[in-house]
Motif scaffolding. Structure first.
Motif, PDB file in Angstrom:
ATOM      1  N   ASP A 290       0.809  -1.223   0.000  1.00 28.87           N
ATOM      2  CA  ASP A 290       0.000   0.000   0.000  1.00 28.87           C
ATOM      3  C   ASP A 290       0.839   1.267   0.000  1.00 28.87           C
ATOM      4  O   ASP A 290       0.334   2.352   0.227  1.00 28.87           O
ATOM      5  CB  ASP A 290      -0.969   0.004   1.191  1.00 28.87           C
ATOM      6  CG  ASP A 290      -0.238  -0.108   2.530  1.00 28.87           C
ATOM      7  OD1 ASP A 290       1.003  -0.266   2.518  1.00 28.87           O
ATOM      8  OD2 ASP A 290      -0.916  -0.038   3.570  1.00 28.87           O
ATOM      9  N   GLY A 291       2.115   1.139  -0.276  1.00 28.10           N
ATOM     10  CA  GLY A 291       2.986   2.303  -0.288  1.00 28.10           C
ATOM     11  C   GLY A 291       3.332   2.771  -1.688  1.00 28.10           C
ATOM     12  O   GLY A 291       3.154   2.040  -2.681  1.00 28.10           O
ATOM     13  N   PHE A 292       3.852   3.976  -1.801  1.00 27.40           N
ATOM     14  CA  PHE A 292       4.205   4.567  -3.091  1.00 27.40           C
ATOM     15  C   PHE A 292       5.338   3.786  -3.755  1.00 27.40           C
ATOM     16  O   PHE A 292       5.346   3.576  -4.967  1.00 27.40           O
ATOM     17  CB  PHE A 292       4.610   6.023  -2.889  1.00 27.40           C
ATOM     18  CG  PHE A 292       4.877   6.759  -4.169  1.00 27.40           C
ATOM     19  CD1 PHE A 292       3.849   7.004  -5.070  1.00 27.40           C
ATOM     20  CD2 PHE A 292       6.148   7.195  -4.487  1.00 27.40           C
ATOM     21  CE1 PHE A 292       4.092   7.674  -6.259  1.00 27.40           C
ATOM     22  CE2 PHE A 292       6.400   7.873  -5.669  1.00 27.40           C
ATOM     23  CZ  PHE A 292       5.371   8.110  -6.554  1.00 27.40           C
ATOM     24  N   ALA A 293       6.302   3.326  -2.955  1.00 30.92           N
ATOM     25  CA  ALA A 293       7.458   2.622  -3.515  1.00 30.92           C
ATOM     26  C   ALA A 293       7.038   1.353  -4.235  1.00 30.92           C
ATOM     27  O   ALA A 293       7.505   1.057  -5.341  1.00 30.92           O
ATOM     28  CB  ALA A 293       8.463   2.298  -2.407  1.00 30.92           C
ATOM     29  N   PHE A 294       6.134   0.577  -3.628  1.00 30.14           N
ATOM     30  CA  PHE A 294       5.708  -0.676  -4.262  1.00 30.14           C
ATOM     31  C   PHE A 294       4.916  -0.408  -5.534  1.00 30.14           C
ATOM     32  O   PHE A 294       5.106  -1.099  -6.544  1.00 30.14           O
ATOM     33  CB  PHE A 294       4.871  -1.515  -3.296  1.00 30.14           C
ATOM     34  CG  PHE A 294       4.434  -2.826  -3.898  1.00 30.14           C
ATOM     35  CD1 PHE A 294       5.277  -3.921  -3.880  1.00 30.14           C
ATOM     36  CD2 PHE A 294       3.194  -2.949  -4.514  1.00 30.14           C
ATOM     37  CE1 PHE A 294       4.886  -5.124  -4.458  1.00 30.14           C
ATOM     38  CE2 PHE A 294       2.795  -4.144  -5.088  1.00 30.14           C
ATOM     39  CZ  PHE A 294       3.649  -5.238  -5.055  1.00 30.14           C
ATOM     40  N   ASN A 295       4.011   0.561  -5.511  1.00 30.91           N
ATOM     41  CA  ASN A 295       3.227   0.873  -6.711  1.00 30.91           C
ATOM     42  C   ASN A 295       4.133   1.307  -7.857  1.00 30.91           C
ATOM     43  O   ASN A 295       3.909   0.950  -9.020  1.00 30.91           O
ATOM     44  CB  ASN A 295       2.198   1.952  -6.389  1.00 30.91           C
ATOM     45  CG  ASN A 295       1.089   1.446  -5.484  1.00 30.91           C
ATOM     46  OD1 ASN A 295       0.732   0.271  -5.536  1.00 30.91           O
ATOM     47  ND2 ASN A 295       0.557   2.308  -4.638  1.00 30.91           N
ATOM     48  N   GLN A 296       5.162   2.076  -7.519  1.00 28.20           N
ATOM     49  CA  GLN A 296       6.146   2.504  -8.509  1.00 28.20           C
ATOM     50  C   GLN A 296       6.884   1.292  -9.085  1.00 28.20           C
ATOM     51  O   GLN A 296       7.036   1.140 -10.305  1.00 28.20           O
ATOM     52  CB  GLN A 296       7.139   3.439  -7.810  1.00 28.20           C
ATOM     53  CG  GLN A 296       7.692   4.555  -8.630  1.00 28.20           C
ATOM     54  CD  GLN A 296       8.562   5.437  -7.760  1.00 28.20           C
ATOM     55  OE1 GLN A 296       9.441   4.974  -7.053  1.00 28.20           O
ATOM     56  NE2 GLN A 296       8.309   6.726  -7.800  1.00 28.20           N
ATOM     57  N   PHE A 297       7.317   0.439  -8.184  1.00 28.17           N
ATOM     58  CA  PHE A 297       8.047  -0.779  -8.547  1.00 28.17           C
ATOM     59  C   PHE A 297       7.203  -1.673  -9.456  1.00 28.17           C
ATOM     60  O   PHE A 297       7.662  -2.134 -10.506  1.00 28.17           O
ATOM     61  CB  PHE A 297       8.435  -1.507  -7.257  1.00 28.17           C
ATOM     62  CG  PHE A 297       8.845  -2.941  -7.437  1.00 28.17           C
ATOM     63  CD1 PHE A 297      10.028  -3.282  -8.073  1.00 28.17           C
ATOM     64  CD2 PHE A 297       8.057  -3.965  -6.931  1.00 28.17           C
ATOM     65  CE1 PHE A 297      10.403  -4.602  -8.227  1.00 28.17           C
ATOM     66  CE2 PHE A 297       8.428  -5.287  -7.080  1.00 28.17           C
ATOM     67  CZ  PHE A 297       9.602  -5.608  -7.730  1.00 28.17           C
ATOM     68  N   ARG A 298       5.952  -1.908  -9.078  1.00 28.79           N
ATOM     69  CA  ARG A 298       5.075  -2.760  -9.874  1.00 28.79           C
ATOM     70  C   ARG A 298       4.862  -2.165 -11.275  1.00 28.79           C
ATOM     71  O   ARG A 298       4.878  -2.891 -12.274  1.00 28.79           O
ATOM     72  CB  ARG A 298       3.731  -2.962  -9.178  1.00 28.79           C
ATOM     73  CG  ARG A 298       2.747  -3.758 -10.022  1.00 28.79           C
ATOM     74  CD  ARG A 298       1.610  -4.359  -9.204  1.00 28.79           C
ATOM     75  NE  ARG A 298       0.992  -3.401  -8.303  1.00 28.79           N
ATOM     76  CZ  ARG A 298       0.167  -3.759  -7.321  1.00 28.79           C
ATOM     77  NH1 ARG A 298      -0.113  -5.036  -7.124  1.00 28.79           N
ATOM     78  NH2 ARG A 298      -0.368  -2.846  -6.546  1.00 28.79           N
ATOM     79  N   SER A 299       4.671  -0.858 -11.350  1.00 28.59           N
ATOM     80  CA  SER A 299       4.461  -0.215 -12.647  1.00 28.59           C
ATOM     81  C   SER A 299       5.662  -0.396 -13.558  1.00 28.59           C
ATOM     82  O   SER A 299       5.517  -0.657 -14.764  1.00 28.59           O
ATOM     83  CB  SER A 299       4.166   1.276 -12.452  1.00 28.59           C
ATOM     84  OG  SER A 299       2.941   1.469 -11.784  1.00 28.59           O
ATOM     85  N   LEU A 300       6.862  -0.282 -13.012  1.00 29.64           N
ATOM     86  CA  LEU A 300       8.075  -0.443 -13.812  1.00 29.64           C
ATOM     87  C   LEU A 300       8.214  -1.873 -14.319  1.00 29.64           C
ATOM     88  O   LEU A 300       8.592  -2.095 -15.475  1.00 29.64           O
ATOM     89  CB  LEU A 300       9.303  -0.048 -12.985  1.00 29.64           C
ATOM     90  CG  LEU A 300       9.437   1.441 -12.678  1.00 29.64           C
ATOM     91  CD1 LEU A 300      10.535   1.676 -11.652  1.00 29.64           C
ATOM     92  CD2 LEU A 300       9.725   2.246 -13.945  1.00 29.64           C
ATOM     93  N   VAL A 301       7.897  -2.843 -13.473  1.00 27.96           N
ATOM     94  CA  VAL A 301       7.964  -4.244 -13.907  1.00 27.96           C
ATOM     95  C   VAL A 301       6.927  -4.496 -15.003  1.00 27.96           C
ATOM     96  O   VAL A 301       7.209  -5.170 -15.999  1.00 27.96           O
ATOM     97  CB  VAL A 301       7.746  -5.198 -12.719  1.00 27.96           C
ATOM     98  CG1 VAL A 301       7.716  -6.648 -13.207  1.00 27.96           C
ATOM     99  CG2 VAL A 301       8.853  -5.022 -11.684  1.00 27.96           C
ATOM    100  N   GLN A 302       5.727  -3.948 -14.843  1.00 28.91           N
ATOM    101  CA  GLN A 302       4.689  -4.108 -15.869  1.00 28.91           C
ATOM    102  C   GLN A 302       5.153  -3.530 -17.199  1.00 28.91           C
ATOM    103  O   GLN A 302       4.908  -4.113 -18.266  1.00 28.91           O
ATOM    104  CB  GLN A 302       3.398  -3.428 -15.416  1.00 28.91           C
ATOM    105  CG  GLN A 302       2.665  -4.172 -14.310  1.00 28.91           C
ATOM    106  CD  GLN A 302       1.485  -3.396 -13.758  1.00 28.91           C
ATOM    107  OE1 GLN A 302       1.488  -2.158 -13.751  1.00 28.91           O
ATOM    108  NE2 GLN A 302       0.470  -4.100 -13.281  1.00 28.91           N
ATOM    109  N   LEU A 303       5.828  -2.401 -17.156  1.00 33.03           N
ATOM    110  CA  LEU A 303       6.321  -1.782 -18.383  1.00 33.03           C
ATOM    111  C   LEU A 303       7.397  -2.636 -19.049  1.00 33.03           C
ATOM    112  O   LEU A 303       7.444  -2.745 -20.275  1.00 33.03           O
ATOM    113  CB  LEU A 303       6.865  -0.381 -18.076  1.00 33.03           C
ATOM    114  CG  LEU A 303       5.802   0.684 -17.791  1.00 33.03           C
ATOM    115  CD1 LEU A 303       6.449   1.918 -17.173  1.00 33.03           C
ATOM    116  CD2 LEU A 303       5.063   1.060 -19.062  1.00 33.03           C
ATOM    117  N   ALA A 304       8.270  -3.240 -18.238  1.00 32.25           N
ATOM    118  CA  ALA A 304       9.309  -4.105 -18.792  1.00 32.25           C
ATOM    119  C   ALA A 304       8.682  -5.341 -19.445  1.00 32.25           C
ATOM    120  O   ALA A 304       9.098  -5.760 -20.529  1.00 32.25           O
ATOM    121  CB  ALA A 304      10.291  -4.517 -17.702  1.00 32.25           C
ATOM    122  N   VAL A 305       7.677  -5.926 -18.798  1.00 29.60           N
ATOM    123  CA  VAL A 305       6.975  -7.070 -19.387  1.00 29.60           C
ATOM    124  C   VAL A 305       6.286  -6.650 -20.683  1.00 29.60           C
ATOM    125  O   VAL A 305       6.303  -7.386 -21.680  1.00 29.60           O
ATOM    126  CB  VAL A 305       5.955  -7.659 -18.391  1.00 29.60           C
ATOM    127  CG1 VAL A 305       5.129  -8.750 -19.066  1.00 29.60           C
ATOM    128  CG2 VAL A 305       6.660  -8.223 -17.163  1.00 29.60           C
TER     129      VAL A 305
END
Length: 696
Positions: free
Chosen positions: A394-409
């Motif tokens: 539920d933090g900003f860091a994780f949401n940022q991290f997940r978005s970057l991984v989604q973009l790489a995929v």
């Protein structure tokens, strides 16, 4: 005061034995996680080998789980004063010292609750351990079941003794945990076979094949289910991946990577920087930190899998739709896996949902095996949950991290799609060759009536089907364009409607203030201009073409985006070269086409933080062309040849339909659109629309 009977004193908290099962239930979800916690303890003890045995499972009286390692072992003092104290961990040291003594491994079992995993598996535990350089081994036994849940914890006795080594001789140190009176009653059925397969799969991906300890080996035995000395290694399957992406995303959101696909040679893109942060609309140092990413994907048709060299067992593991599937993108911290990421039921990247929405554009969870590498040092803001299963999400860091991984995929999926598009182009060329051959055959067999008529029939049927598909495409394109533009302006409509309601409330209270009435009128004017964009798209208006001055079209588009342009300080200008540009075209269609180009430009200008952001339209009445330019980050070189294909996009949540629809709308009027050099700016994007006067 003499009658005051109040009392005071001190008391202490006391815990019942049921606390063990309560904590075990909350912290350890199933057998596989329990075994993993025990394996982690072996890793922390600097073991180089850990052997997990699940024996005699089909005999409830004799069944056991044993975890044996060759780590540094424990002394009697550590057993009595540290291991037996609940909630105390010998690993809780200063951050600078939270590494193992021998191999300097970062501790995994830092919270001191891994011992509850044993109680999750069974009630009786025998612990045998021998410390390095010790001439004796310590044996401790306890059985929580015989005391009952209402017994206080301090009343539960654990018997211990020291003895001359009997079990830990070779190696001369280590720990053996033998758990009996297992909680589950194992049977030789599908359910329990799947549980064993799940444990094997989980253990096989427990260690990262890239940053996991190379000197740590896991062996699994389960004789009742035919598994003996099974070494768990997934790298064999990874070598057969059809599509591969291996790289790093740094704390500025820049992806650098190598990509290749079978059977081509690797294409080294390590020197090319892909600014993923543009797509998540941030320009700051990322809270999530730098991390490595390894992605391996397959096409699931049998021909492709056989071409990649996958055997039947590997295909079955990859395509499995239950908990035994090895597909999914997993997260690792310091070489050890964080659960449940990458498990079949935890599609934390929403890959399967995206695949269902656009089958040709995305990779589903069972088409990919991925590894994301974190570390405590580089990713301190990505914190573990208290139950040791997953990260705090539920933090900003994780949401940022997940978005970057989604973009790489998405980048891997886009490259896969480009390869498939090239194959389709070859098929289209081959289809045209077939038609050409049919025409030649028709001429050669013109005197043979039956053959001639059959060839003519096939040729006509093909051409009829081709025309029908083109008509369907045109209809779908118009419908999709309307939906796309409606989506573009939905946000602006909603915002302006809110303003209208707010002003209306003020008018009711302060009718005398004319400025409020003016504000309301301005808001309604903007909404009216936006409606002008959508109105010509209604079915009744779609087939009407008219002679349009492109300067008037520019004016309509600018008014529709006016509030957005002002809010983001983006200039939008129109110039004419030679003479004014007049085009006979459907008003709604040209508005859709140009609005889509402007909407794309605004997105990338904002997300990249381009200073002095601007969009320009340059009309040339002499050669019937229009150029729409911006000074944003531009289009990545490797996708320039494919941007007008459907579902090609670099936006995080983009559909990849805008330019495809724009091209088809213009093609319907014999117009063309293509990328061209940006003459005004060294960077940025320029699209040239070439109109035709030969329009019906």
């Amino acid at each position: 005061m003499n009658g005051d009977k109040s009392k005071s004193g001190k008391t202490h908290f006391r815990a019942r034995a049921r606390l063990l099962s309560i904590i075990g239930k909350d912290l350890i979800s199933d057998e596989s996680i329990a075994i993993i916690e025990l394996v982690k303890n072996s890793y922390d003890a600097d073991a180089t080998r850990v052997e997990v045995t699940m024996g005699s499972l089909l005999d409830a009286e004799k069944s056991f789980v044993e975890v044996k390692d060759n780590g540094i072992g424990m002394t009697l003092d550590i057993i009595l004063n540290k291991w037996m104290e609940i909630g105390t961990s010998s690993k809780l040291q200063d951050n600078s010292e939270r590494i193992s003594k021998k191999f300097n491994r970062p501790f995994l079992g830092e919270k001191g609750v891994g011992r509850f995993a044993a109680d999750k598996l069974g009630s009786k535990l025998q612990l045998t351990t021998r410390a390095e350089m010790s001439d004796e081994e310590v044996v401790l036994e306890t059985d929580t079941e015989i005391y009952g849940t209402d017994t206080y914890l301090e009343e539960i006795a654990a018997e211990w003794k020291t003895r001359t080594p009997e079990e830990l001789i070779k190696p001369p140190n280590g720990t053996i945990l033998r758990i009996t009176k297992l909680r589950d009653k194992w049977m030789d059925d599908t359910y329990h076979r799947q549980k064993i397969e799940n444990i094997v799969n989980v253990l096989s991906r427990l260690l990262s094949p890239f940053t996991g300890a190379s000197d740590f080996e896991i062996i699994f035995n389960c004789p009742d289910f035919g598994l003996y000395n099974k070494k768990l290694d997934i790298s064999k399957i990874l070598k057969k991946a059809i599509y591969r992406l291996e790289g790093e995303i740094n704390d500025r959101g820049i992806l650098t990577y190598k990509y290749n696909e079978i059977p081509q040679k690797p294409v080294d893109l390590a020197m090319e920087h892909i600014p993923l942060r543009h797509a998540i609309n941030t320009r700051d140092i990322l809270d999530c930190g730098t991390f490595k990413i390894y992605l391996y994907a397959w096409d699931l048709d049998i021909e492709s899998l056989e071409k990649a060299g996958m055997d039947q067992l590997e295909v079955g593991l990859l395509k499995a739709k239950d908990e035994n599937s090895i597909g999914g993108v997993s997260i690792y911290r310091d070489g050890f896996r964080l659960f449940p990421y990458g498990m079949p039921w935890d599609d934390w990247l929403n890959l399967t949902l995206k695949r269902l929405q656009r089958p040709g554009a995305h990779i589903s969870n069972n088409q990919i095996i991925g590894f994301i590498e974190l570390s405590r040092e580089r990713n301190p803001n990505l914190k573990d949950k208290t139950n040791r299963e997953g990260l705090v999400e539920d933090g900003f860091a994780f949401n940022q991290f997940r978005s970057l991984v989604q973009l790489a995929v998405s980048d891997l999926a886009r490259r896969r799609q480009i390869i498939r598009l090239e194959k389709k182009k070859k098929l289209r060329i081959e289809g045209d060759k077939v038609i050409s051959l049919l025409a030649e055959a028709r001429e050669k067999f013109s005197e043979m009536t039956d053959v001639y008529e059959e060839i003519t029939r096939i040729e006509k049927e093909y051409e009829s089907q081709k025309r029908e598909n083109e008509e369907r495409l045109q209809t779908v394109t118009q419908l999709a364009a309307f939906g796309l533009m409606a989506e573009v302006f939905t946000h602006e409509f909603a915002r302006n409607l809110r303003h209208a309601f707010q002003h209306n409330l003020k008018i009711r209270k302060e009718l005398k203030e004319s400025s409020i009435v003016d504000d309301l009128q301005n808001t309604l004017d903007v909404m009216r201009e936006q409606l002008k964009i959508l109105q010509p798209m209604y079915y009744a208006e779609r087939k009407k073409s008219e002679d349009l001055d492109m300067k008037d079209v520019f004016s309509d588009v600018k008014k529709a985006f006016e509030s957005y342009l002002g809010k983001n300080n983006v200039s939008f200008d129109y110039t004419e070269e030679n003479t004014s540009l007049h085009v006979k075209i459907n008003r709604g269609h040209i508005l859709m086409a140009i609005s889509n180009l402007v909407d794309n430009a605004l997105f990338w200008l904002e997300s990249s933080g381009t200073p002095n952001a601007k969009i320009t339209m340059r009309a040339n009445g002499t050669d019937d062309s229009l150029i729409v330019s911006d000074n944003g980050p531009g289009i990545r070189e490797e996708i320039k040849d494919y941007i007008f294909e459907p579902f090609i996009t670099t936006k995080k949540d983009g559909r990849g339909l805008g330019l495809y629809i724009t091209k088809n709308l213009l093609n319907a009027y014999n117009g063309e659109i293509f990328l061209t050099d940006n003459k005004e700016n060294e960077e940025g994007t320029s699209f040239k629309i070439q109109f035709s006067k030969d329009v019906n």
